[in-house]
Design a protein around this motif. Sequence first.
Motif, mmCIF file in Angstrom:
data_model
loop_
_atom_site.group_PDB
_atom_site.id
_atom_site.type_symbol
_atom_site.label_atom_id
_atom_site.label_comp_id
_atom_site.label_asym_id
_atom_site.label_seq_id
_atom_site.Cartn_x
_atom_site.Cartn_y
_atom_site.Cartn_z
ATOM 1 N N HIS A 31 -6.322 -8.644 -1.206
ATOM 2 C CA HIS A 31 -5.642 -7.337 -1.236
ATOM 3 C C HIS A 31 -5.747 -6.753 0.176
ATOM 4 C CE1 HIS A 31 -4.310 -3.353 -2.289
ATOM 5 N NE2 HIS A 31 -4.316 -3.591 -3.597
ATOM 6 N N PRO A 32 -4.642 -6.226 0.728
ATOM 7 C CA PRO A 32 -4.740 -5.668 2.087
ATOM 8 C C PRO A 32 -5.467 -4.317 2.102
ATOM 9 C CG PRO A 32 -2.521 -5.351 1.226
ATOM 10 C CD PRO A 32 -3.262 -6.169 0.202
ATOM 11 N N LEU A 33 -5.637 -3.725 0.925
ATOM 12 C CA LEU A 33 -6.282 -2.419 0.751
ATOM 13 C C LEU A 33 -5.448 -1.320 1.437
ATOM 14 C CD1 LEU A 33 -10.021 -3.419 1.267
ATOM 15 C CD2 LEU A 33 -8.751 -3.254 -0.880
ATOM 16 N N PRO A 34 -5.450 -0.102 0.979
ATOM 17 C CA PRO A 34 -6.303 0.417 -0.082
ATOM 18 C C PRO A 34 -5.871 -0.027 -1.484
ATOM 19 C CG PRO A 34 -4.769 2.115 0.629
ATOM 20 C CD PRO A 34 -4.556 0.932 1.525
ATOM 21 N N ARG A 35 -6.863 -0.302 -2.334
ATOM 22 C CA ARG A 35 -6.606 -0.632 -3.727
ATOM 23 C C ARG A 35 -6.509 0.711 -4.470
ATOM 24 N NH1 ARG A 35 -10.935 -2.618 -7.323
ATOM 25 N NH2 ARG A 35 -12.413 -1.618 -5.963
ATOM 26 N N GLY A 76 6.280 -3.105 0.795
ATOM 27 C CA GLY A 76 4.985 -3.570 1.305
ATOM 28 C C GLY A 76 5.184 -4.454 2.531
ATOM 29 N N ARG A 77 4.772 -3.952 3.672
ATOM 30 C CA ARG A 77 5.010 -4.726 4.907
ATOM 31 C C ARG A 77 4.086 -5.933 5.030
ATOM 32 N NH1 ARG A 77 3.317 0.747 7.887
ATOM 33 N NH2 ARG A 77 1.150 0.826 7.228
ATOM 34 N N THR A 78 2.899 -5.872 4.377
ATOM 35 C CA THR A 78 1.969 -7.001 4.536
ATOM 36 C C THR A 78 2.543 -8.282 3.936
ATOM 37 O OG1 THR A 78 0.784 -6.573 2.465
ATOM 38 C CG2 THR A 78 -0.022 -5.435 4.412
ATOM 39 N N VAL A 79 3.224 -8.153 2.798
ATOM 40 C CA VAL A 79 3.794 -9.355 2.163
ATOM 41 C C VAL A 79 5.012 -9.878 2.930
ATOM 42 C CG1 VAL A 79 2.877 -9.107 -0.165
ATOM 43 C CG2 VAL A 79 4.948 -7.851 0.469
ATOM 44 N N GLU A 97 6.872 -4.596 9.271
ATOM 45 C CA GLU A 97 5.914 -5.700 9.398
ATOM 46 C C GLU A 97 4.494 -5.214 9.664
ATOM 47 O OE1 GLU A 97 6.123 -9.375 10.986
ATOM 48 O OE2 GLU A 97 8.290 -9.473 11.252
ATOM 49 N N HIS A 98 3.570 -6.123 9.489
ATOM 50 C CA HIS A 98 2.169 -5.844 9.794
ATOM 51 C C HIS A 98 1.548 -7.162 10.288
ATOM 52 C CE1 HIS A 98 -1.604 -3.926 9.871
ATOM 53 N NE2 HIS A 98 -1.603 -3.317 8.694
ATOM 54 N N PRO A 99 1.926 -7.575 11.510
ATOM 55 C CA PRO A 99 1.541 -8.918 11.966
ATOM 56 C C PRO A 99 0.036 -9.187 12.047
ATOM 57 C CG PRO A 99 2.676 -7.693 13.728
ATOM 58 C CD PRO A 99 2.824 -6.898 12.478
ATOM 59 N N THR A 140 -1.015 -6.182 -4.206
ATOM 60 C CA THR A 140 -0.715 -5.050 -3.318
ATOM 61 C C THR A 140 -0.492 -3.804 -4.158
ATOM 62 O OG1 THR A 140 1.705 -5.318 -3.354
ATOM 63 C CG2 THR A 140 0.500 -6.582 -1.691
ATOM 64 N N ARG A 141 -0.613 -2.662 -3.526
ATOM 65 C CA ARG A 141 -0.372 -1.403 -4.242
ATOM 66 C C ARG A 141 1.129 -1.079 -4.233
ATOM 67 N NH1 ARG A 141 0.404 3.288 -0.763
ATOM 68 N NH2 ARG A 141 0.450 2.484 1.357
ATOM 69 N N ILE A 142 1.548 -0.242 -5.172
ATOM 70 C CA ILE A 142 2.909 0.301 -5.123
ATOM 71 C C ILE A 142 2.907 1.365 -4.025
ATOM 72 C CG2 ILE A 142 4.704 1.524 -6.416
ATOM 73 C CD1 ILE A 142 4.177 -1.294 -7.544
ATOM 74 N N LEU A 153 -0.190 0.432 17.811
ATOM 75 C CA LEU A 153 0.655 1.517 17.306
ATOM 76 C C LEU A 153 0.936 1.368 15.817
ATOM 77 C CD1 LEU A 153 2.672 3.949 17.946
ATOM 78 C CD2 LEU A 153 4.430 2.178 18.169
ATOM 79 N N ARG A 154 0.663 2.426 15.074
ATOM 80 C CA ARG A 154 1.126 2.482 13.682
ATOM 81 C C ARG A 154 2.112 3.638 13.575
ATOM 82 N NH1 ARG A 154 -1.869 1.957 8.175
ATOM 83 N NH2 ARG A 154 -1.842 -0.147 9.015
ATOM 84 N N HIS A 155 3.245 3.352 12.932
ATOM 85 C CA HIS A 155 4.308 4.353 12.888
ATOM 86 C C HIS A 155 5.083 4.220 11.576
ATOM 87 C CE1 HIS A 155 7.838 6.632 14.248
ATOM 88 N NE2 HIS A 155 7.056 7.121 15.194
HETATM 89 N N1 ASP Z 1 -3.045 -1.192 4.581
HETATM 90 C C1 ASP Z 1 -1.854 -1.944 4.366
HETATM 91 C C2 ASP Z 1 -0.724 -1.442 5.248
HETATM 92 O O1 ASP Z 1 -0.961 -0.652 6.136
HETATM 93 C C3 ASP Z 1 -1.458 -2.015 2.945
HETATM 94 C C4 ASP Z 1 -1.033 -0.736 2.282
HETATM 95 O O2 ASP Z 1 -1.056 0.336 2.880
HETATM 96 O O3 ASP Z 1 -0.679 -0.853 1.109
HETATM 97 O O4 ASP Z 1 0.391 -1.858 5.092
#
Ligand code: ASP
Length: 308
Positions: free
Chosen positions: A266-270, A167-170, A134-136, A229-231, A106-108
């Motif tokens: 980088h988790p992308l998208p760059r 940014g949830r990845t960090v 989060e993005h486990p 990471t992107r803004i 699930l992505r939400h």
């Molecule tokens: N793809 C990653 C995410 O879903 C990073 C991002 O969107 O910046 O969190």
Amino acid sequence: MNFFHTSIISVDQFSKTDIRKVFELADYYRKNLDDGKVLTDLKGKVLTALFYEPSSRTFASHIAAMQRLGGSIIPIQGVTFSSVAKGETLEDTVRAFASYSDVIALRHPQEGASRIAAEYSTVPIINAGDGTGEHPTQALLDLYTIQSKLGRIDSLSVAMVGDLKYGRTVHSLSKLLSLYKKITLYFVCPKTSPMPKPIISLLTKRGVQIKTVRSINEIISIVDVLYMTRIQKERMDEKLYNSIKNMFILNADLANKMKKNAIIMHPLPRIIEITKDVDENPRAVYFTDQMRNGMVIRMALLKLILNK
Ligand code: ASP
């Protein structure tokens, strides 16, 4: 943890032993795929990929992971075309898909959505990104990439650059790193996008050395991992975005100042935070290792969740 039939909501669920278990299975799958083997471990199982927010890689890699293990998929993306657009609640949607499938990724856009979904679902939920939370699975693939490229996780200096607030990845990656010894984290972020305080408190409590700096230059030559990471444009107003979007940009000249064996992730998208001339730098792993590892990590998780 006992992975079988367990939802993956947060990295807080993982101990080092759990991580090792996932990595060992990922190693096994990576080797099998490299050898051209066709796998059928999850034959007869069905994954619903239910994505309420845009995604290409996380969506596709969950699907590829399931298919590489012989399972089937129900891909739901752009939910505006489905009953959700008619006003159906997340709870009801999840209940419906739980009856068609064995697991739901699930992505939400809402933080905490996966936790709520897991309460209503009769099958495990995998959090594939919940708003600014989060993005486990991304954090696991990032950690796996660090381990396989650098041969260790202990005693590393990692710089996290960009939007550390939204940014949830960090968020997820820093918490996983904090389970290891002698970790130094450099936060390179706009003043308006700092790492959330509760995460900083947890990291500090676990003994992580934290330094916040305002330019990549200050840390470029000392870090082992540069995590760009992107803004997160969609999570702030345009004026703020425009004022911070150009603050931290990695170009080839800067990248060349890094340690020889350091890596750029980088988790992308760059968007604009890494210039294209960095892509050829041997330290850049965002289009190579991180991609492939994303699929094998998700294969390992699906297998552990679905088979005893
Ligand atoms: N793809 C990653 C995410 O879903 C990073 C991002 O969107 O910046 O969190």
